[in-house]
Design an enzyme around this catalytic site. Sequence first.
Site, PDB file in Angstrom:
ATOM      1  N   LYS A 181      15.753  47.433  34.938  1.00  0.00           N
ATOM      2  CA  LYS A 181      14.045  47.142  34.639  1.00  0.00           C
ATOM      3  C   LYS A 181      13.208  48.043  35.422  1.00  0.00           C
ATOM      4  O   LYS A 181      12.242  48.723  34.932  1.00  0.00           O
ATOM      5  CB  LYS A 181      13.822  45.615  35.148  1.00  0.00           C
ATOM      6  N   CYS A 227      12.729  53.339  14.926  1.00  0.00           N
ATOM      7  CA  CYS A 227      11.962  53.492  13.768  1.00  0.00           C
ATOM      8  C   CYS A 227      11.483  52.443  13.175  1.00  0.00           C
ATOM      9  O   CYS A 227      12.265  51.356  13.101  1.00  0.00           O
ATOM     10  CB  CYS A 227      12.371  54.686  12.821  1.00  0.00           C
ATOM     11  N   LYS A 282      12.803  49.504  21.172  1.00  0.00           N
ATOM     12  CA  LYS A 282      13.478  47.959  21.397  1.00  0.00           C
ATOM     13  C   LYS A 282      14.772  47.781  20.867  1.00  0.00           C
ATOM     14  O   LYS A 282      15.809  47.335  21.147  1.00  0.00           O
ATOM     15  CB  LYS A 282      12.528  47.111  21.127  1.00  0.00           C
ATOM     16  N   TRP A 298      10.877  57.006  16.200  1.00  0.00           N
ATOM     17  CA  TRP A 298      11.476  57.173  17.412  1.00  0.00           C
ATOM     18  C   TRP A 298      12.410  58.300  17.006  1.00  0.00           C
ATOM     19  O   TRP A 298      13.397  58.166  16.320  1.00  0.00           O
ATOM     20  CB  TRP A 298      12.321  55.949  17.931  1.00  0.00           C
ATOM     21  N   HIS A 323      31.449  51.786  50.362  1.00  0.00           N
ATOM     22  CA  HIS A 323      32.302  52.697  49.781  1.00  0.00           C
ATOM     23  C   HIS A 323      31.503  53.745  49.182  1.00  0.00           C
ATOM     24  O   HIS A 323      31.991  54.600  48.333  1.00  0.00           O
ATOM     25  CB  HIS A 323      32.971  51.802  48.756  1.00  0.00           C
ATOM     26  N   GLU A 330      13.592  51.485  33.534  1.00  0.00           N
ATOM     27  CA  GLU A 330      12.805  51.822  32.489  1.00  0.00           C
ATOM     28  C   GLU A 330      11.547  51.863  32.219  1.00  0.00           C
ATOM     29  O   GLU A 330      11.003  52.116  31.270  1.00  0.00           O
ATOM     30  CB  GLU A 330      13.802  50.974  31.352  1.00  0.00           C
ATOM     31  N   ASN A 377      14.731  54.549   8.163  1.00  0.00           N
ATOM     32  CA  ASN A 377      15.050  54.139   9.716  1.00  0.00           C
ATOM     33  C   ASN A 377      16.746  54.375   9.512  1.00  0.00           C
ATOM     34  O   ASN A 377      17.067  53.511   8.618  1.00  0.00           O
ATOM     35  CB  ASN A 377      14.692  52.794   9.770  1.00  0.00           C
ATOM     36  N   GLY A 378      17.266  55.021  10.620  1.00  0.00           N
ATOM     37  CA  GLY A 378      18.507  55.034  10.819  1.00  0.00           C
ATOM     38  C   GLY A 378      18.910  56.809  10.524  1.00  0.00           C
ATOM     39  O   GLY A 378      17.989  57.336  11.243  1.00  0.00           O
ATOM     40  N   ARG A 392       9.642  49.741  18.053  1.00  0.00           N
ATOM     41  CA  ARG A 392      10.656  50.192  17.472  1.00  0.00           C
ATOM     42  C   ARG A 392      10.757  51.961  17.689  1.00  0.00           C
ATOM     43  O   ARG A 392      11.804  52.514  17.486  1.00  0.00           O
ATOM     44  CB  ARG A 392      10.712  50.025  16.067  1.00  0.00           C
ATOM     45  N   GLU A 399      20.609  44.498  36.553  1.00  0.00           N
ATOM     46  CA  GLU A 399      19.466  44.068  35.595  1.00  0.00           C
ATOM     47  C   GLU A 399      18.305  44.611  36.557  1.00  0.00           C
ATOM     48  O   GLU A 399      17.297  44.974  35.942  1.00  0.00           O
ATOM     49  CB  GLU A 399      19.514  42.588  35.238  1.00  0.00           C
TER      50      GLU A 399
HETATM   51  C1  F6R Z   1      16.682  46.638  28.743  1.00  0.00           C
HETATM   52  C2  F6R Z   1      16.889  46.315  27.218  1.00  0.00           C
HETATM   53  C3  F6R Z   1      18.067  46.872  26.415  1.00  0.00           C
HETATM   54  C4  F6R Z   1      18.755  46.130  25.442  1.00  0.00           C
HETATM   55  C5  F6R Z   1      19.926  46.654  24.863  1.00  0.00           C
HETATM   56  C6  F6R Z   1      20.344  45.554  23.776  1.00  0.00           C
HETATM   57  O1  F6R Z   1      15.505  45.944  28.984  1.00  0.00           O
HETATM   58  O2  F6R Z   1      16.211  45.618  26.416  1.00  0.00           O
HETATM   59  O3  F6R Z   1      19.053  47.541  27.483  1.00  0.00           O
HETATM   60  O4  F6R Z   1      19.141  44.859  26.254  1.00  0.00           O
HETATM   61  O5  F6R Z   1      19.354  47.617  24.197  1.00  0.00           O
HETATM   62  O6  F6R Z   1      19.592  45.298  22.863  1.00  0.00           O
HETATM   63  P1  F6R Z   1      19.879  43.826  22.320  1.00  0.00           P
HETATM   64  O7  F6R Z   1      20.229  42.818  23.047  1.00  0.00           O
HETATM   65  O8  F6R Z   1      18.833  43.759  20.973  1.00  0.00           O
HETATM   66  O9  F6R Z   1      21.317  44.107  21.528  1.00  0.00           O
END
Ligand code: F6R
Length: 606
Positions: free
Chosen positions: A484, A2, A601, A72, A503, A487, A97-98, A27, A480
């Site tokens: 990517k 949010c 994010k 969100w 395995h 998501e 927010n929270g 957000r 990773e």
């Molecule tokens: C994936 C991504 C998330 C963040 C995770 C941690 O592309 O961006 O997995 O890496 O939410 O966020 P931070 O680094 O802000 O603590």
Amino acid sequence: MCGIVGALSNRNVVPMLLAGLELLEYRGYDSSGLGLLAGGQLQRIRVKGRVSELARASADASAPIGIAHTRWATHGEPSEANAHPHLGGDTILVVHNGIIENHAQLKARLMTAGYTFTSETDTEVVAHLIHAELQRSQNLLAAVQASVAQLEGAYALGIASTTAPDTLICVRKGSPLVLGSGFHEFFFASDIAALLPFTQRITHLEEGDLAVITQDRAQIYDAAGQPVERPCRTLDISPESTDLGHYRHYMQKEIAEQPAALASTLERALQLGFQPALFGPQAEAIFSQLRHVRILACGSSYHAGLVAQYWIEEMSDLAVSVDIASEYRYRQAREPDHTLIVAISQSGETADLLAAVRSARERGNVSVLAICNVPHSSLTREADMVALTYAGIEIGVASTKAFITQLAVLFTLAATFAQQQQRISRETLQHYQHALTRLPQWCSDTLALENEISQWAHELSHAAHALFLGRHQLFPIALEGALKLKEIAYIHAEGYAAGELKHGPLALVDETMPVIVCMRNDRLTEKVLSNLREVEARGGQIYLIGEPGAAALAPFAHRVLEIPGSGDLAAILMTLPLQLLAYHTACRKGTDVDKPRNLAKSVTVE
Ligand code: F6R
């Protein structure tokens, strides 16, 4: 999660609130709303959907005071009724927010007192609570203070009321909030990005701070209710840094910015060498006593931590553990004396990570090093030492340039341990310096292979599943790559250590399974090639990302991309094709690359 923005000015704040919300959409973006205060009258405009829809719905609105929210969903589905602001009685508007953890108890009490609820949110409880307190005290500040004293959980709140028609109040505990000052106008927001178009003069609120904003001043009160001064800093961030420019998506822009982001992040390390001073004045003394390094992070930042484990173990004699922050919080892990906690985070506001760091401090006499992209974030303020990544503002929800710069800092950390412990020759250190100097150029050269990757993406976009493989420092890069693709392209993907294939996951491999592999030319090459022959024998389609010569080593691979440079920095360079692969696959599938469904994010809730 949010985003909230507030503005008080002598001009119409609606365009400012909408512009701020757009910059906060990363957000959360399932619904949005405005609460306006003009001539003592409240107006509320809410929509299910994006800020662009809110802008259409508020085209005729005008007011000198307002609060705004992009959501969100945590409590209650995305809908207009659940969108903020929420109304308390008929005089209070609140954006939040929270998460309010004791909302159920508070709601029961307020319902007994006669309040009716029109949403499923925890925020509506706050709005009614302030209204109830206001009936008692007849003073908005006192009512807000009395209300927040009853709230458990994490929150940043923005409050407007007809009972104080020239005032805005905001308050934070556990969720980020900054104040911005202009000429006879004030703003607040959950991220400075939202304020950059209007002001560079920013005040970071501390835990428990509350600000009463009027045309002439913003008076801050601390958690004990005492008036306090907080420093106002003038930023040096260009408002253009949040512009999309000629790019189609922020993720595309941020991938392209990686060579420059690496150069900025590595500048000091290349000037100073691998000196503890890079990590702050106390680092020399702390590092010299270290026995154990515990890395804590979430998501992509956790993957960066996993790569660092290989680097640190290889270069120094330190024991290294890496933990997902949300798991560590609830484990009974002991922390021996002389443990360094390395907390990695793009945002510095991830709730799970902040809680894990606090929990580590309770378990032993630890020191905390934050590796973070946001100066003055909650994490950097709580840490003993800070190493900033200079990636610039990252807006795309999927982390790219922040991840790459985290790796760069972690490599310098590993080399610094090695140098301090005298575990490494002068020649090897010079070799590392040389590789880091060339890294931005190698990155640009790798990104220039984008067309080839885009063709891979065309094939991958038809797949329902994908496997990503790697070994050693490239195993976390496989994780990773899979993250990517999941998501942003919504393709089910798994990352595995290549040696684990036999395995279990080999059972999944047939001609419909793309297998994306990162491979170095090193002591493990033969072992990876054996794993790949097992894939080939079952008809799996191998997409190989390797160093020069990889095509000759794996003639059976369906596609091969040879990237320039690499060596010790393979983890950094091989991430780039995987980012591009996810990006182009997502574009071909037509997903919302920068705002993937269900994600936000900055994850400021548990
Ligand atoms: C994936 C991504 C998330 C963040 C995770 C941690 O592309 O961006 O997995 O890496 O939410 O966020 P931070 O680094 O802000 O603590």
